[in-house]
Design a protein around this motif. Structure first.
Motif, PDB file in Angstrom:
ATOM      1  N   TYR A 187      -9.983 -39.975  41.826  1.00  0.00           N
ATOM      2  CA  TYR A 187      -9.625 -41.332  42.225  1.00  0.00           C
ATOM      3  C   TYR A 187     -10.526 -41.846  43.347  1.00  0.00           C
ATOM      4  CZ  TYR A 187      -6.722 -45.319  43.419  1.00  0.00           C
ATOM      5  OH  TYR A 187      -6.277 -46.587  43.668  1.00  0.00           O
ATOM      6  N   VAL A 188     -10.710 -40.989  44.366  1.00  0.00           N
ATOM      7  CA  VAL A 188     -11.541 -41.405  45.500  1.00  0.00           C
ATOM      8  C   VAL A 188     -12.970 -41.664  45.049  1.00  0.00           C
ATOM      9  CG1 VAL A 188     -12.572 -40.605  47.662  1.00  0.00           C
ATOM     10  CG2 VAL A 188     -10.124 -40.270  47.239  1.00  0.00           C
ATOM     11  N   LEU A 189     -13.505 -40.767  44.234  1.00  0.00           N
ATOM     12  CA  LEU A 189     -14.883 -40.929  43.767  1.00  0.00           C
ATOM     13  C   LEU A 189     -15.035 -42.192  42.942  1.00  0.00           C
ATOM     14  CD1 LEU A 189     -15.864 -37.286  42.770  1.00  0.00           C
ATOM     15  CD2 LEU A 189     -17.055 -38.742  44.416  1.00  0.00           C
ATOM     16  N   MET A 190     -14.098 -42.438  42.053  1.00  0.00           N
ATOM     17  CA  MET A 190     -14.224 -43.580  41.156  1.00  0.00           C
ATOM     18  C   MET A 190     -13.972 -44.898  41.880  1.00  0.00           C
ATOM     19  SD  MET A 190     -15.170 -42.665  38.161  1.00  0.00           S
ATOM     20  CE  MET A 190     -14.757 -43.877  36.919  1.00  0.00           C
ATOM     21  N   LYS A 191     -12.914 -44.907  42.661  1.00  0.00           N
ATOM     22  CA  LYS A 191     -12.488 -46.172  43.246  1.00  0.00           C
ATOM     23  C   LYS A 191     -13.300 -46.513  44.499  1.00  0.00           C
ATOM     24  CE  LYS A 191      -9.056 -49.374  43.803  1.00  0.00           C
ATOM     25  NZ  LYS A 191      -7.847 -49.780  43.117  1.00  0.00           N
ATOM     26  N   GLY A 192     -13.627 -45.487  45.289  1.00  0.00           N
ATOM     27  CA  GLY A 192     -14.384 -45.730  46.513  1.00  0.00           C
ATOM     28  C   GLY A 192     -13.570 -46.508  47.525  1.00  0.00           C
ATOM     29  N   GLY A 193     -14.293 -47.242  48.405  1.00  0.00           N
ATOM     30  CA  GLY A 193     -13.590 -48.008  49.429  1.00  0.00           C
ATOM     31  C   GLY A 193     -13.299 -47.180  50.659  1.00  0.00           C
ATOM     32  N   VAL A 194     -13.525 -45.866  50.594  1.00  0.00           N
ATOM     33  CA  VAL A 194     -13.385 -44.991  51.769  1.00  0.00           C
ATOM     34  C   VAL A 194     -14.616 -44.112  51.872  1.00  0.00           C
ATOM     35  CG1 VAL A 194     -10.865 -44.898  51.869  1.00  0.00           C
ATOM     36  CG2 VAL A 194     -12.113 -43.371  50.332  1.00  0.00           C
ATOM     37  N   LEU A 195     -14.783 -43.465  53.042  1.00  0.00           N
ATOM     38  CA  LEU A 195     -15.872 -42.511  53.273  1.00  0.00           C
ATOM     39  C   LEU A 195     -17.248 -43.138  52.973  1.00  0.00           C
ATOM     40  CD1 LEU A 195     -14.268 -39.451  51.448  1.00  0.00           C
ATOM     41  CD2 LEU A 195     -14.225 -39.942  53.904  1.00  0.00           C
ATOM     42  N   GLY A 196     -17.377 -44.442  53.176  1.00  0.00           N
ATOM     43  CA  GLY A 196     -18.656 -45.093  52.953  1.00  0.00           C
ATOM     44  C   GLY A 196     -19.004 -45.319  51.496  1.00  0.00           C
ATOM     45  N   GLY A 240     -13.731 -51.527  41.279  1.00  0.00           N
ATOM     46  CA  GLY A 240     -12.414 -51.790  40.686  1.00  0.00           C
ATOM     47  C   GLY A 240     -12.242 -51.081  39.351  1.00  0.00           C
ATOM     48  N   GLU A 241     -10.973 -50.886  38.969  1.00  0.00           N
ATOM     49  CA  GLU A 241     -10.685 -50.167  37.721  1.00  0.00           C
ATOM     50  C   GLU A 241     -11.280 -50.865  36.503  1.00  0.00           C
ATOM     51  OE1 GLU A 241      -8.449 -50.469  40.088  1.00  0.00           O
ATOM     52  OE2 GLU A 241      -7.422 -48.560  40.394  1.00  0.00           O
ATOM     53  N   GLU A 242     -11.450 -52.206  36.602  1.00  0.00           N
ATOM     54  CA  GLU A 242     -11.950 -52.924  35.424  1.00  0.00           C
ATOM     55  C   GLU A 242     -13.406 -52.530  35.116  1.00  0.00           C
ATOM     56  OE1 GLU A 242     -11.065 -54.313  38.252  1.00  0.00           O
ATOM     57  OE2 GLU A 242     -12.944 -55.070  39.068  1.00  0.00           O
ATOM     58  N   ALA A 243     -14.092 -51.947  36.113  1.00  0.00           N
ATOM     59  CA  ALA A 243     -15.481 -51.554  35.887  1.00  0.00           C
ATOM     60  C   ALA A 243     -15.604 -50.093  35.451  1.00  0.00           C
ATOM     61  CB  ALA A 243     -16.301 -51.772  37.162  1.00  0.00           C
ATOM     62  N   TRP A 244     -14.476 -49.366  35.451  1.00  0.00           N
ATOM     63  CA  TRP A 244     -14.563 -47.970  35.012  1.00  0.00           C
ATOM     64  C   TRP A 244     -14.807 -47.941  33.520  1.00  0.00           C
ATOM     65  CZ3 TRP A 244      -9.963 -44.949  37.645  1.00  0.00           C
ATOM     66  CH2 TRP A 244     -10.017 -45.178  39.032  1.00  0.00           C
ATOM     67  N   GLY A 298       1.085 -53.536  39.244  1.00  0.00           N
ATOM     68  CA  GLY A 298      -0.003 -52.563  39.326  1.00  0.00           C
ATOM     69  C   GLY A 298      -1.193 -53.022  38.518  1.00  0.00           C
ATOM     70  N   ASP A 299      -2.232 -52.179  38.498  1.00  0.00           N
ATOM     71  CA  ASP A 299      -3.405 -52.547  37.739  1.00  0.00           C
ATOM     72  C   ASP A 299      -3.151 -52.349  36.255  1.00  0.00           C
ATOM     73  OD1 ASP A 299      -6.491 -53.109  38.133  1.00  0.00           O
ATOM     74  OD2 ASP A 299      -6.268 -51.687  36.472  1.00  0.00           O
ATOM     75  N   LYS A 300      -3.873 -53.115  35.442  1.00  0.00           N
ATOM     76  CA  LYS A 300      -3.712 -53.024  34.000  1.00  0.00           C
ATOM     77  C   LYS A 300      -3.939 -51.587  33.517  1.00  0.00           C
ATOM     78  CE  LYS A 300      -6.730 -54.916  31.099  1.00  0.00           C
ATOM     79  NZ  LYS A 300      -7.465 -55.927  30.334  1.00  0.00           N
ATOM     80  N   LEU A 301      -4.904 -50.898  34.124  1.00  0.00           N
ATOM     81  CA  LEU A 301      -5.228 -49.534  33.706  1.00  0.00           C
ATOM     82  C   LEU A 301      -4.000 -48.624  33.804  1.00  0.00           C
ATOM     83  CD1 LEU A 301      -7.218 -47.390  32.790  1.00  0.00           C
ATOM     84  CD2 LEU A 301      -7.855 -47.038  35.173  1.00  0.00           C
ATOM     85  N   TYR A 302      -3.274 -48.754  34.934  1.00  0.00           N
ATOM     86  CA  TYR A 302      -2.144 -47.847  35.134  1.00  0.00           C
ATOM     87  C   TYR A 302      -0.977 -48.211  34.219  1.00  0.00           C
ATOM     88  CZ  TYR A 302      -5.170 -46.653  38.890  1.00  0.00           C
ATOM     89  OH  TYR A 302      -6.279 -46.276  39.585  1.00  0.00           O
ATOM     90  N   ARG A 303      -0.838 -49.487  33.907  1.00  0.00           N
ATOM     91  CA  ARG A 303       0.198 -49.867  32.945  1.00  0.00           C
ATOM     92  C   ARG A 303      -0.121 -49.287  31.573  1.00  0.00           C
ATOM     93  NH1 ARG A 303      -0.477 -55.079  35.123  1.00  0.00           N
ATOM     94  NH2 ARG A 303      -1.257 -55.833  33.116  1.00  0.00           N
ATOM     95  N   VAL A 304      -1.407 -49.346  31.211  1.00  0.00           N
ATOM     96  CA  VAL A 304      -1.812 -48.797  29.915  1.00  0.00           C
ATOM     97  C   VAL A 304      -1.559 -47.289  29.878  1.00  0.00           C
ATOM     98  CG1 VAL A 304      -3.835 -48.252  28.514  1.00  0.00           C
ATOM     99  CG2 VAL A 304      -3.465 -50.578  29.315  1.00  0.00           C
ATOM    100  N   ILE A 305      -1.886 -46.617  30.993  1.00  0.00           N
ATOM    101  CA  ILE A 305      -1.663 -45.163  31.044  1.00  0.00           C
ATOM    102  C   ILE A 305      -0.176 -44.860  30.918  1.00  0.00           C
ATOM    103  CG2 ILE A 305      -1.716 -43.180  32.608  1.00  0.00           C
ATOM    104  CD1 ILE A 305      -4.476 -44.243  33.528  1.00  0.00           C
ATOM    105  N   ILE A 313      -8.599 -51.995  22.742  1.00  0.00           N
ATOM    106  CA  ILE A 313      -7.905 -53.214  22.311  1.00  0.00           C
ATOM    107  C   ILE A 313      -7.449 -54.057  23.490  1.00  0.00           C
ATOM    108  CG2 ILE A 313      -5.641 -52.121  22.138  1.00  0.00           C
ATOM    109  CD1 ILE A 313      -5.134 -54.015  19.783  1.00  0.00           C
ATOM    110  N   VAL A 314      -7.210 -53.410  24.640  1.00  0.00           N
ATOM    111  CA  VAL A 314      -6.801 -54.196  25.801  1.00  0.00           C
ATOM    112  C   VAL A 314      -7.947 -54.316  26.799  1.00  0.00           C
ATOM    113  CG1 VAL A 314      -4.327 -53.886  25.598  1.00  0.00           C
ATOM    114  CG2 VAL A 314      -5.698 -52.138  26.742  1.00  0.00           C
ATOM    115  N   GLY A 315      -9.175 -54.099  26.320  1.00  0.00           N
ATOM    116  CA  GLY A 315     -10.333 -54.444  27.121  1.00  0.00           C
ATOM    117  C   GLY A 315     -10.892 -53.351  27.999  1.00  0.00           C
ATOM    118  N   PHE A 316     -10.642 -52.092  27.666  1.00  0.00           N
ATOM    119  CA  PHE A 316     -11.255 -51.013  28.437  1.00  0.00           C
ATOM    120  C   PHE A 316     -12.393 -50.384  27.661  1.00  0.00           C
ATOM    121  CE2 PHE A 316      -7.103 -51.062  30.573  1.00  0.00           C
ATOM    122  CZ  PHE A 316      -7.560 -51.242  31.859  1.00  0.00           C
ATOM    123  N   PHE A 317     -13.472 -50.078  28.352  1.00  0.00           N
ATOM    124  CA  PHE A 317     -14.628 -49.509  27.694  1.00  0.00           C
ATOM    125  C   PHE A 317     -14.652 -47.999  27.850  1.00  0.00           C
ATOM    126  CE2 PHE A 317     -15.652 -53.874  27.594  1.00  0.00           C
ATOM    127  CZ  PHE A 317     -16.483 -54.030  26.501  1.00  0.00           C
TER     128      PHE A 317
END
Lengths: 271, 359
Positions: B132-141, B146-150, B222-229, B302-306
């Protein structure tokens, strides 16, 4: 807390016990009192309620009427009471019911560890002592499926003893065994009896009953029809239910069969 | 005619082949014909995939298109899209590390030495946290992504792992509720399980991603990704619950009685006696369900995730590599194969290991 001193209170007191399966009246007004150290053998034809009665004692079956007091604690809907009683009452089943996914040693230590919260070393020491007692210490690291029926049943006895119970219940412990394995299990039970364990055994081994029992109960139709010390039981010619010829035949049949063998030769009796 | 009294000596390998495939002239002809076809097909495949294939990007798409064989240059040119999707180019090392983290976490949790509550919790906590930290970033420089770019493999792995991580305990809960002695609990649970199972996964994903936001307050969405999960985990758990229940039915009733007679409490009986045996019974079907779920992650497109399959579409869909779709799909199939095949082999290993105690 269950008292451990013997202050006159019987180990087990059953008063007017009633049990129904749906509309079927499985136990009809059972009364029984068992003193500490007493050995009771329960016999009777199949479907007579023997198993149901001893399964009520540790609440594997719920009774519908009457009272059951085990070691001074009444069995009711209080879950705490039930757990407390089960800790003090060991049970051995007809089909062993060992845990197949655990080794013999694990089978013996698991309840001491998670129910009695003993440290593993202590639990294992106890387990090894009891495995020694049932004469299979060398099988400790095997799985149940690698043992013979007689060995499995002895493990089951050791497993129950590891909880250091005050009462032991045996539900036809030799009925599922091959004939040549019956005696090794009975030997262990005789030893246990000689050490003063309070025992209630449902069994058809009349030789065992003669040798060990303080009282023999004959059950049929959910009632205790006869209750007597073995000498008396096996010599009296009829049950107290002379009106029912079938019951009577059954009881007489059992008694006669048991008379064919002398007590010291009981270990070779199997039926 | 003579009677054969002695057993013939065990045939050698050559004799065995002769006996099996060349016993009669007709059999010999058929065998040879089949062999020829097989050799021909294997040769064709190898020729396409290896001997006449182009592996470098130096000639560009044009040189590649002219070649007779496969054009693997498309993979060399576009692998980043396949693996990382729309993830920002400069940050893609993070996505790669995140994939490694998930794979390491999965491999570790497959090793029996890690099967204690604390260790498995540690491994999964650290693994998903790191991902999560690696993908999302925003901490540790690390720059925020955002999840939409994953996308790509990282997204496929993330959806699969979180689906199982949420779905599996949920499945066990559902299975336990379904065998409850209280009829209104067991019936309600049965209704939920059967309800979810009778809906197609696509409609569930669509509902969770698109319809649910209308019904939920803002703070709960929440984010669309987590709803889908969540939707995918719910679907997984409905099937897995029935698998677990089947496994539980295979455990003799005497087992629970013995545990009760020893004074074990409900959760002790469930966790030490019932579930270990039930999961053992349910192992083949469980591995099957995992495999299916891994492949079903491709439906989130189908819901827009690549995820990886959709990223593959993007990899060849940009003009100059349009002709090379076979190679891209072959490559993606290979990646699926690696994961699913390892999963199956691991399942076989588990079954062998568990059968030791049940001989």
């Amino acid at each position: 807390m269950i008292s451990t001193n013997s202050t006159g209170e019987p180990a087990l007191r059953i008063e007017n016990l009633d049990k129904y399966y749906g509309t079927f009246h499985a136990l009809r007004g059972i009364n029984l009192s068992v003193k500490r150290g007493e050995k009771i053998v329960v016999c009777g034809p199949s479907g007579s309620g023997k198993s149901t009665m001893i399964r009520c004692i540790n609440r594997l079956e719920q009774h519908n009427g009457g009272r059951i007091v085990v070691l001074g604690t009444e069995l009711n809907d209080d879950v705490g009471n039930i757990d407390e009683i089960r800790r003090e009452v060991g049970m051995v089943f007809q089909h062993f019911n060992l845990f197949p996914h655990m080794t013999v040693l694990e089978n013996c230590v698991i309840s001491s560890m998670i129910v009695r919260k003993q440290p593993r070393a202590q639990a294992e020491a106890t387990a090894r002592r009891y495995l020694e007692k049932v004469r299979i210490p060398e099988q400790a690291l095997k799985y149940p499926s690698q043992l013979s029926g007689g060995q499995q049943q002895r493990v089951a006895i050791a497993r129950a003893l590891c909880m250091q119970p005050q009462i032991m219940l045996f539900d036809e412990p030799t009925s599922a065994l091959d004939p040549e394995m019956v005696s090794e299990v009975l030997d262990v039970m005789v030893t246990l009896a000689s050490e003063g364990m309070t025992m209630i055994c449902v069994t058809h081994e009349m030789g065992f009953a003669r040798r060990v029992a303080d009282r023999v109960l004959f059950m049929d139709g959910g009632e205790i029809l006869e209750e007597a010390p073995p000498d008396e039981f096996f010599t009296s010619s009829a049950t107290s239910a002379p009106d029912n010829s079938c019951r009577r035949c059954w009881a007489i049949d059992w008694k006669q069969r048991s008379e064919c063998v002398t007590p010291h030769a009981f270990r070779h009796l199997h039926d | 005619m003579e009677m054969v009294l002695v057993a013939p000596p065990a045939p050698g390998r050559l004799e065995d082949l002769k006996r099996r495939f060349f016993a009669t002239p007709l059999q010999a002809v058929v065998s040879l014909a089949c062999l020829t076809i097989m050799v021909f097909l294997v040769w064709k495949l190898l020729n396409w995939a290896v001997f006449s294939a182009v592996f470098t990007t130096s000639g560009g798409p044009e040189a590649c298109q002219a070649a007779a064989g496969a054009c693997w240059s498309v993979i060399a040119a576009r692998w980043r899209i396949i693996f990382f999707g729309l993830y920002p180019y400069e940050e893609q090392w993070r996505s790669a590390l995140a994939c490694v983290a998930v794979v390491v976490m999965t491999v570790l949790s497959c090793i029996p030495a890690f099967w204690t509550g604390r260790r498995i919790a540690l491994v999964w906590g650290a693994g998903t946290g790191l991902f999560y930290v690696l993908m999302k970033g925003g901490v540790l420089g690390l720059a925020h992504v955002g999840e939409e770019a994953w996308g790509g493999l990282a997204l496929t792995l993330f959806i699969f792992v979180t689906t199982c991580l949420i779905g599996f305990p949920l499945a066990i809960c559902l299975a336990l509720l379904r065998r409850s002695e209280l009829p209104w609990i067991s019936r309600t649970t049965g209704l939920i399980i059967d309800g979810v199972r009778s809906l197609p996964l696509i409609s569930i994903l669509f509902t969770f991603a698109v319809v649910l936001p209308f019904a939920l307050p803002q703070w709960l969405q929440g984010d669309k990704l987590y709803r889908v999960i969540l939707g995918s985990a719910l679907f997984f758990s409905a099937y897995q619950a029935e698998i677990v229940r089947g496994g539980m039915q295979g455990v003799a009733t005497g087992q629970e009685e013995a545990a009760m007679a020893l004074g074990m409490r409900y959760w002790q009986r469930i966790s030490r006696i019932l579930l270990p045996q039930a999961m053992r019974n349910a192992m083949p079907a469980t591995i099957n369900q995992f495999v299916i779920s891994f492949k079903e992650t491709s439906l989130v497109v189908i819901v827009g995730f690549f995820e990886i399959l959709a990223s593959g579409n993007a990899a060849y869909g940009t003009g100059e590599w349009r002709f090379a779709y076979v190679e891209v799909y072959a490559f993606i199939a290979f990646i699926y194969f690696i994961f699913v095949f390892s999963l199956s082999r691991y399942g076989a290993f588990l079954e062998r290991r568990m059968s030791v105690s049940e001989r």
